[in-house]
Scaffold this motif. Structure first.
Motif, PDB file in Angstrom:
ATOM      1  N   GLY A 111       0.749  -1.232  -0.188  1.00 37.80           N
ATOM      2  CA  GLY A 111      -0.086   0.081  -0.079  1.00 37.80           C
ATOM      3  C   GLY A 111       0.824   1.125  -0.029  1.00 37.80           C
ATOM      4  N   SER A 112       0.338   2.256   0.602  1.00 39.51           N
ATOM      5  CA  SER A 112       1.087   3.437   0.580  1.00 39.51           C
ATOM      6  C   SER A 112       2.218   3.842   1.497  1.00 39.51           C
ATOM      7  CB  SER A 112      -0.005   4.603   0.838  1.00 39.51           C
ATOM      8  OG  SER A 112      -0.331   4.660   2.268  1.00 39.51           O
ATOM      9  N   GLN A 113       2.733   5.032   1.670  1.00 36.29           N
ATOM     10  CA  GLN A 113       3.521   5.300   2.570  1.00 36.29           C
ATOM     11  C   GLN A 113       3.073   4.961   4.154  1.00 36.29           C
ATOM     12  OE1 GLN A 113       6.604   6.400   1.327  1.00 36.29           O
ATOM     13  NE2 GLN A 113       7.547   7.057   3.099  1.00 36.29           N
ATOM     14  N   LEU A 114       1.804   5.256   4.304  1.00 36.49           N
ATOM     15  CA  LEU A 114       1.253   4.988   5.687  1.00 36.49           C
ATOM     16  C   LEU A 114       1.312   3.510   6.091  1.00 36.49           C
ATOM     17  CD1 LEU A 114      -1.839   7.700   5.487  1.00 36.49           C
ATOM     18  CD2 LEU A 114       0.244   7.881   6.580  1.00 36.49           C
ATOM     19  N   ASP A 115       1.364   2.846   5.158  1.00 35.42           N
ATOM     20  CA  ASP A 115       1.262   1.266   5.447  1.00 35.42           C
ATOM     21  C   ASP A 115       2.756   0.749   5.749  1.00 35.42           C
ATOM     22  OD1 ASP A 115      -1.485   0.769   4.925  1.00 35.42           O
ATOM     23  OD2 ASP A 115      -1.090   1.408   3.082  1.00 35.42           O
ATOM     24  N   SER A 116       3.777   1.667   5.825  1.00 31.15           N
ATOM     25  CA  SER A 116       5.008   1.359   6.214  1.00 31.15           C
ATOM     26  C   SER A 116       4.937   0.589   7.525  1.00 31.15           C
ATOM     27  CB  SER A 116       5.968   2.404   6.144  1.00 31.15           C
ATOM     28  OG  SER A 116       6.123   2.948   4.934  1.00 31.15           O
ATOM     29  N   PHE A 117       5.875  -0.348   7.916  1.00 29.29           N
ATOM     30  CA  PHE A 117       5.836  -1.082   9.215  1.00 29.29           C
ATOM     31  C   PHE A 117       7.158  -1.627   9.521  1.00 29.29           C
ATOM     32  CE2 PHE A 117       5.084  -4.126   5.787  1.00 29.29           C
ATOM     33  CZ  PHE A 117       5.685  -5.496   6.225  1.00 29.29           C
ATOM     34  N   TYR A 118       7.453  -2.386  10.940  1.00 29.25           N
ATOM     35  CA  TYR A 118       8.728  -2.768  11.064  1.00 29.25           C
ATOM     36  C   TYR A 118       8.501  -4.120  11.858  1.00 29.25           C
ATOM     37  CZ  TYR A 118      12.787  -3.762  14.595  1.00 29.25           C
ATOM     38  OH  TYR A 118      13.602  -4.368  15.409  1.00 29.25           O
ATOM     39  N   ARG A 119       9.573  -5.357  11.499  1.00 30.76           N
ATOM     40  CA  ARG A 119       9.144  -6.341  12.117  1.00 30.76           C
ATOM     41  C   ARG A 119      10.669  -6.983  12.297  1.00 30.76           C
ATOM     42  NH1 ARG A 119       5.900 -10.206   8.482  1.00 30.76           N
ATOM     43  NH2 ARG A 119       6.254 -11.912  10.197  1.00 30.76           N
ATOM     44  N   GLU A 120      10.680  -8.157  12.999  1.00 21.49           N
ATOM     45  CA  GLU A 120      11.990  -8.874  12.864  1.00 21.49           C
ATOM     46  C   GLU A 120      11.882 -10.281  12.449  1.00 21.49           C
ATOM     47  OE1 GLU A 120      13.401  -9.154  16.963  1.00 21.49           O
ATOM     48  OE2 GLU A 120      14.020  -6.992  17.008  1.00 21.49           O
ATOM     49  N   ALA A 121      12.927 -10.952  11.905  1.00 23.15           N
ATOM     50  CA  ALA A 121      12.871 -12.071  11.422  1.00 23.15           C
ATOM     51  C   ALA A 121      14.168 -12.777  11.573  1.00 23.15           C
ATOM     52  CB  ALA A 121      12.624 -12.076  10.000  1.00 23.15           C
ATOM     53  N   SER A 122      14.303 -14.189  11.696  1.00 21.62           N
ATOM     54  CA  SER A 122      15.322 -15.046  11.562  1.00 21.62           C
ATOM     55  C   SER A 122      15.717 -15.565  10.214  1.00 21.62           C
ATOM     56  CB  SER A 122      15.339 -16.316  12.256  1.00 21.62           C
ATOM     57  OG  SER A 122      16.327 -17.134  12.371  1.00 21.62           O
ATOM     58  N   ILE A 123      16.997 -15.217   9.781  1.00 20.89           N
ATOM     59  CA  ILE A 123      17.652 -15.472   8.463  1.00 20.89           C
ATOM     60  C   ILE A 123      19.001 -16.159   8.718  1.00 20.89           C
ATOM     61  CG2 ILE A 123      18.055 -14.861   5.968  1.00 20.89           C
ATOM     62  CD1 ILE A 123      16.496 -12.231   6.890  1.00 20.89           C
ATOM     63  N   PRO A 124      18.992 -17.311   8.908  1.00 21.58           N
ATOM     64  CA  PRO A 124      20.404 -18.177   9.157  1.00 21.58           C
ATOM     65  C   PRO A 124      21.246 -18.141   8.083  1.00 21.58           C
ATOM     66  CG  PRO A 124      18.206 -19.490   9.719  1.00 21.58           C
ATOM     67  CD  PRO A 124      17.950 -18.295   8.822  1.00 21.58           C
ATOM     68  N   GLU A 125      21.162 -17.887   7.158  1.00 21.14           N
ATOM     69  CA  GLU A 125      22.119 -17.582   6.109  1.00 21.14           C
ATOM     70  C   GLU A 125      23.012 -16.339   6.258  1.00 21.14           C
ATOM     71  OE1 GLU A 125      18.921 -20.183   3.955  1.00 21.14           O
ATOM     72  OE2 GLU A 125      19.000 -18.506   5.334  1.00 21.14           O
ATOM     73  N   VAL A 126      22.197 -15.379   6.903  1.00 22.61           N
ATOM     74  CA  VAL A 126      22.679 -13.930   6.948  1.00 22.61           C
ATOM     75  C   VAL A 126      23.295 -13.842   8.475  1.00 22.61           C
ATOM     76  CG1 VAL A 126      22.044 -11.387   6.912  1.00 22.61           C
ATOM     77  CG2 VAL A 126      21.091 -13.263   5.376  1.00 22.61           C
ATOM     78  N   PRO A 128      23.182 -15.351  12.759  1.00 18.77           N
ATOM     79  CA  PRO A 128      22.545 -16.119  13.736  1.00 18.77           C
ATOM     80  C   PRO A 128      21.443 -15.650  14.693  1.00 18.77           C
ATOM     81  CG  PRO A 128      24.813 -15.548  14.358  1.00 18.77           C
ATOM     82  CD  PRO A 128      24.598 -14.932  13.196  1.00 18.77           C
ATOM     83  N   ASP A 129      21.491 -14.253  14.666  1.00 20.36           N
ATOM     84  CA  ASP A 129      20.517 -13.455  15.400  1.00 20.36           C
ATOM     85  C   ASP A 129      19.351 -13.185  14.745  1.00 20.36           C
ATOM     86  OD1 ASP A 129      22.397 -13.677  17.754  1.00 20.36           O
ATOM     87  OD2 ASP A 129      23.575 -12.117  16.930  1.00 20.36           O
ATOM     88  N   ALA A 130      18.417 -12.475  15.458  1.00 20.45           N
ATOM     89  CA  ALA A 130      17.138 -12.067  14.579  1.00 20.45           C
ATOM     90  C   ALA A 130      17.634 -10.566  14.055  1.00 20.45           C
ATOM     91  CB  ALA A 130      15.893 -11.688  15.721  1.00 20.45           C
ATOM     92  N   ILE A 131      16.900 -10.239  12.758  1.00 16.94           N
ATOM     93  CA  ILE A 131      17.381  -9.194  12.014  1.00 16.94           C
ATOM     94  C   ILE A 131      16.146  -8.202  12.040  1.00 16.94           C
ATOM     95  CG2 ILE A 131      18.065  -8.301   9.942  1.00 16.94           C
ATOM     96  CD1 ILE A 131      19.386 -10.956   9.257  1.00 16.94           C
ATOM     97  N   PRO A 132      16.494  -7.167  12.409  1.00 19.33           N
ATOM     98  CA  PRO A 132      15.269  -5.891  12.377  1.00 19.33           C
ATOM     99  C   PRO A 132      15.013  -5.729  10.883  1.00 19.33           C
ATOM    100  CG  PRO A 132      17.420  -4.830  13.017  1.00 19.33           C
ATOM    101  CD  PRO A 132      17.567  -6.408  12.689  1.00 19.33           C
ATOM    102  N   LEU A 133      13.788  -5.311  10.464  1.00 19.16           N
ATOM    103  CA  LEU A 133      13.293  -5.118   9.063  1.00 19.16           C
ATOM    104  C   LEU A 133      12.518  -4.013   9.070  1.00 19.16           C
ATOM    105  CD1 LEU A 133      12.249  -8.824   7.975  1.00 19.16           C
ATOM    106  CD2 LEU A 133      14.630  -7.830   7.843  1.00 19.16           C
TER     107      LEU A 133
END
Length: 217
Positions: A111-126, A128-133
């Motif tokens: 959606g639009s700029q107003l639908d921007s958001f933040y979350r975290e995820a695990s990406i083992p290849e990148v 060992p710790d959770a990565i902020p997105l």
């Protein structure tokens, strides 16, 4: 090509934020503003911004052919957000741009700029710790070819993927203190080796750290 130097396309978008992260890894960053700037870099970051604007500016300044030539000589490329759109072979509803990774992408997938958001995820290849997105008017990768590896997938979309030479993320790693993706790309293109890995250097990160690298600074 200089194996310790990574360029950032400096036409529009989040250039200084990427340069700040590279500096914190001890990597020489280079502003890529004209066709001759591709000659001495091992990797290139296409920053977030506006993909149509970036593509048009590359054509106006005669950089598209130089970029493709450098890629075919061995330069690796990472596209974040708008940069990912530029690299896709298929862009829903419009013509593709560089077409260097076999995937389909949808502009403004959330959606639009107003639908921007933040979350975290695990990406083992990148990391060992959770990565902020951080997702800002982000696109969605909706399909990939057989030679493309999915690094991060959520319910109905892919958020990060790669092939042998190209990395794409629909979020903005440069807008967080985390160096994981910049480190991962540096390793991918040979600007770092596992033996030379370092943690953040030079200064502590905050939301305005990049401003010291802005042209007016």
């Amino acid at each position: 090509m200089l194996q310790n130097r990574i360029g950032v396309l400096d036409l529009q978008g989040g250039v200084c934020e990427h340069l700040d992260h590279l500096e914190r890894l001890g990597i020489t960053g280079k502003r890529v503003k004209e066709s001759g700037d591709f000659e001495d870099i091992a990797g290139l970051i296409l920053p977030g911004g506006e993909s149509t604007c970036l593509s048009r500016l590359m054509r106006i300044f005669g950089m598209e052919e130089a970029l493709l030539a450098a890629f075919h000589r061995g330069m690796n490329i990472w596209g974040t957000c708008a940069g990912a759109i530029l690299l896709a072979t298929r862009v829903l509803g419009e013509k593709p741009h560089l077409g260097l990774i076999d995937m389909a992408i949808e502009r403004n997938g959330f959606g639009s700029q107003l639908d921007s958001f933040y979350r975290e995820a695990s990406i083992p290849e990148v990391s060992p710790d959770a990565i902020p997105l951080t997702f800002i008017r982000a696109p969605k990768i909706v399909g990939v070819g057989r030679d493309v590896k999915v690094l991060l997938q959520f319910e109905d979309y892919i958020a990060a993927a790669e092939n042998d030479r190209v990395l794409v993320t629909v979020f903005h790693p440069e807008l967080t203190p985390c160096l994981a993706f910049h480190r991962y790309f540096a390793l991918k293109c040979g600007a770092l080796t596992p033996e030379s890995l370092v943690e953040a250097t030079g200064h502590f990160w905050n939301a305005t750290s990049w401003t010291r690298l802005a042209p007016h600074a």
